[in-house]
Design a protein around this motif. Structure first.
Motif, PDB file in Angstrom:
ATOM      1  N   MET A  89      49.731   1.590  43.127  1.00 36.62           N
ATOM      2  CA  MET A  89      50.709   2.494  42.521  1.00 36.62           C
ATOM      3  C   MET A  89      50.033   3.642  41.765  1.00 36.62           C
ATOM      4  N   GLU A  90      48.930   3.346  41.133  1.00 36.72           N
ATOM      5  CA  GLU A  90      48.209   4.367  40.381  1.00 36.72           C
ATOM      6  C   GLU A  90      47.529   5.383  41.294  1.00 36.72           C
ATOM      7  N   ARG A  91      47.233   4.989  42.524  1.00 33.27           N
ATOM      8  CA  ARG A  91      46.474   5.864  43.425  1.00 33.27           C
ATOM      9  C   ARG A  91      47.289   6.534  44.522  1.00 33.27           C
ATOM     10  N   ILE A  92      48.518   6.078  44.790  1.00 33.49           N
ATOM     11  CA  ILE A  92      49.243   6.576  45.965  1.00 33.49           C
ATOM     12  C   ILE A  92      49.568   8.065  45.875  1.00 33.49           C
ATOM     13  N   GLN A  93      49.938   8.563  44.713  1.00 34.08           N
ATOM     14  CA  GLN A  93      50.334   9.971  44.624  1.00 34.08           C
ATOM     15  C   GLN A  93      49.218  10.901  45.088  1.00 34.08           C
ATOM     16  N   ASP A  94      47.975  10.564  44.753  1.00 37.57           N
ATOM     17  CA  ASP A  94      46.857  11.402  45.193  1.00 37.57           C
ATOM     18  C   ASP A  94      46.728  11.433  46.707  1.00 37.57           C
ATOM     19  N   THR A  95      47.204  10.381  47.405  1.00 39.04           N
ATOM     20  CA  THR A  95      47.155  10.390  48.870  1.00 39.04           C
ATOM     21  C   THR A  95      48.293  11.206  49.461  1.00 39.04           C
ATOM     22  N   LEU A  96      49.398  11.321  48.725  1.00 39.68           N
ATOM     23  CA  LEU A  96      50.564  12.067  49.204  1.00 39.68           C
ATOM     24  C   LEU A  96      50.403  13.575  49.049  1.00 39.68           C
ATOM     25  N   ASP A  97      49.795  14.001  47.947  1.00 43.05           N
ATOM     26  CA  ASP A  97      49.738  15.426  47.598  1.00 43.05           C
ATOM     27  C   ASP A  97      49.222  16.331  48.716  1.00 43.05           C
ATOM     28  N   PRO A  98      48.124  15.980  49.396  1.00 44.61           N
ATOM     29  CA  PRO A  98      47.628  16.880  50.454  1.00 44.61           C
ATOM     30  C   PRO A  98      48.591  17.061  51.631  1.00 44.61           C
ATOM     31  N   PHE A  99      49.578  16.170  51.763  1.00 45.49           N
ATOM     32  CA  PHE A  99      50.507  16.206  52.889  1.00 45.49           C
ATOM     33  C   PHE A  99      51.915  16.622  52.472  1.00 45.49           C
ATOM     34  N   GLY A 100      52.064  17.043  51.231  1.00 41.17           N
ATOM     35  CA  GLY A 100      53.367  17.491  50.742  1.00 41.17           C
ATOM     36  C   GLY A 100      54.357  16.368  50.542  1.00 41.17           C
ATOM     37  N   GLY A 101      53.873  15.139  50.368  1.00 43.74           N
ATOM     38  CA  GLY A 101      54.764  13.996  50.179  1.00 43.74           C
ATOM     39  C   GLY A 101      55.218  13.880  48.735  1.00 43.74           C
ATOM     40  N   ARG A 102      56.492  13.488  48.574  1.00 47.68           N
ATOM     41  CA  ARG A 102      57.009  13.266  47.217  1.00 47.68           C
ATOM     42  C   ARG A 102      58.022  12.137  47.244  1.00 47.68           C
ATOM     43  N   VAL A 148      61.496   5.632  49.207  1.00 50.83           N
ATOM     44  CA  VAL A 148      61.702   6.728  50.149  1.00 50.83           C
ATOM     45  C   VAL A 148      60.797   7.873  49.715  1.00 50.83           C
ATOM     46  N   ILE A 149      59.954   8.308  50.637  1.00 56.32           N
ATOM     47  CA  ILE A 149      59.041   9.428  50.390  1.00 56.32           C
ATOM     48  C   ILE A 149      59.379  10.529  51.381  1.00 56.32           C
ATOM     49  N   GLU A 150      59.560  11.734  50.887  1.00 58.50           N
ATOM     50  CA  GLU A 150      59.902  12.880  51.719  1.00 58.50           C
ATOM     51  C   GLU A 150      58.637  13.663  52.077  1.00 58.50           C
ATOM     52  N   PHE A 151      58.571  14.117  53.333  1.00 56.95           N
ATOM     53  CA  PHE A 151      57.484  14.963  53.820  1.00 56.95           C
ATOM     54  C   PHE A 151      58.094  16.192  54.482  1.00 56.95           C
ATOM     55  N   PRO A 152      57.351  17.284  54.523  1.00 56.49           N
ATOM     56  CA  PRO A 152      57.874  18.487  55.180  1.00 56.49           C
ATOM     57  C   PRO A 152      58.211  18.286  56.652  1.00 56.49           C
ATOM     58  N   ASP A 153      57.468  17.396  57.329  1.00 54.47           N
ATOM     59  CA  ASP A 153      57.722  17.144  58.747  1.00 54.47           C
ATOM     60  C   ASP A 153      57.078  15.819  59.155  1.00 54.47           C
ATOM     61  N   LEU A 154      57.418  15.360  60.342  1.00 51.04           N
ATOM     62  CA  LEU A 154      56.931  14.081  60.836  1.00 51.04           C
ATOM     63  C   LEU A 154      55.422  14.082  61.058  1.00 51.04           C
ATOM     64  N   GLU A 155      54.877  15.221  61.457  1.00 47.43           N
ATOM     65  CA  GLU A 155      53.437  15.297  61.684  1.00 47.43           C
ATOM     66  C   GLU A 155      52.669  15.028  60.393  1.00 47.43           C
ATOM     67  N   ARG A 156      53.136  15.602  59.282  1.00 50.09           N
ATOM     68  CA  ARG A 156      52.443  15.364  58.006  1.00 50.09           C
ATOM     69  C   ARG A 156      52.673  13.947  57.506  1.00 50.09           C
ATOM     70  N   ALA A 181      42.306   8.218  52.961  1.00 45.48           N
ATOM     71  CA  ALA A 181      42.663   7.932  51.568  1.00 45.48           C
ATOM     72  C   ALA A 181      43.774   6.898  51.478  1.00 45.48           C
ATOM     73  N   TYR A 182      44.808   7.024  52.335  1.00 49.46           N
ATOM     74  CA  TYR A 182      45.894   6.056  52.274  1.00 49.46           C
ATOM     75  C   TYR A 182      45.487   4.728  52.884  1.00 49.46           C
ATOM     76  N   GLN A 183      44.783   4.764  53.993  1.00 51.41           N
ATOM     77  CA  GLN A 183      44.354   3.518  54.627  1.00 51.41           C
ATOM     78  C   GLN A 183      43.455   2.702  53.700  1.00 51.41           C
ATOM     79  N   GLU A 184      42.721   3.381  52.831  1.00 50.65           N
ATOM     80  CA  GLU A 184      41.852   2.685  51.881  1.00 50.65           C
ATOM     81  C   GLU A 184      42.657   1.844  50.886  1.00 50.65           C
ATOM     82  N   ILE A 185      43.818   2.340  50.453  1.00 44.14           N
ATOM     83  CA  ILE A 185      44.606   1.600  49.463  1.00 44.14           C
ATOM     84  C   ILE A 185      45.712   0.745  50.072  1.00 44.14           C
ATOM     85  N   LEU A 186      46.055   0.982  51.323  1.00 48.80           N
ATOM     86  CA  LEU A 186      47.175   0.274  51.955  1.00 48.80           C
ATOM     87  C   LEU A 186      47.086  -1.248  51.843  1.00 48.80           C
ATOM     88  N   PRO A 187      45.928  -1.869  52.057  1.00 50.11           N
ATOM     89  CA  PRO A 187      45.871  -3.336  51.938  1.00 50.11           C
ATOM     90  C   PRO A 187      46.224  -3.853  50.535  1.00 50.11           C
TER      91      PRO A 187
END
Length: 115
Positions: free
Chosen positions: A23-36, A57-65, A74-80
């Motif tokens: 939870m402490e690290r996820i936002q940093d993985t979202l920021d580069p992809f416009g996730g909120r 629910v996390i919103e992204f600008p598009d499916l590709e991002r 970055a996300y795969q590192e914390i996913l487990p």
């Protein structure tokens, strides 16, 4: 077109320390992809059927991002930290277009099913 990452999580208290790290690290993985976050761990008001757990629910600008975020190092590192400690389901879905017409879609689906 806007896309969403959605999860139905069923945490079992007490939460593992790894969950807090996630939870402490996820936002940093979202920021580069416009996730909120639109919904994060909120209790759902159940209107129909059985439902236990929390919704994310996390919103992204598009499916590709959204896909790129999920696949990112970055996300795969914390996913487990989440998947090893909280049972649940996660999905990606593209949002409906602004001119979406459910009545027209229903008619097309009815016609296709009729053959």
């Amino acid at each position: 077109m806007t896309a969403y990452a959605m999860a139905h999580l069923r945490p079992v208290p007490p939460l593992h320390d790894g969950v807090f790290t996630y939870m402490e690290r996820i936002q940093d993985t979202l920021d580069p992809f416009g996730g909120r976050f639109l919904v994060h761990g909120a209790d759902a008001e159940v209107l129909e059927g059985p439902f236990e757990g929390a919704v994310v629910v996390i919103e992204f600008p598009d499916l590709e991002r959204a896909r790129a975020w999920y696949a990112s190092d970055a996300y795969q590192e914390i996913l487990p930290l989440r998947t090893d400690n909280i049972p649940g389901v996660a999905i990606l879905a593209q949002g409906a277009s602004p001119d979406h017409d459910s009545a027209a879609l229903g008619r097309r689906m009815r016609e296709a099913q009729a053959g």
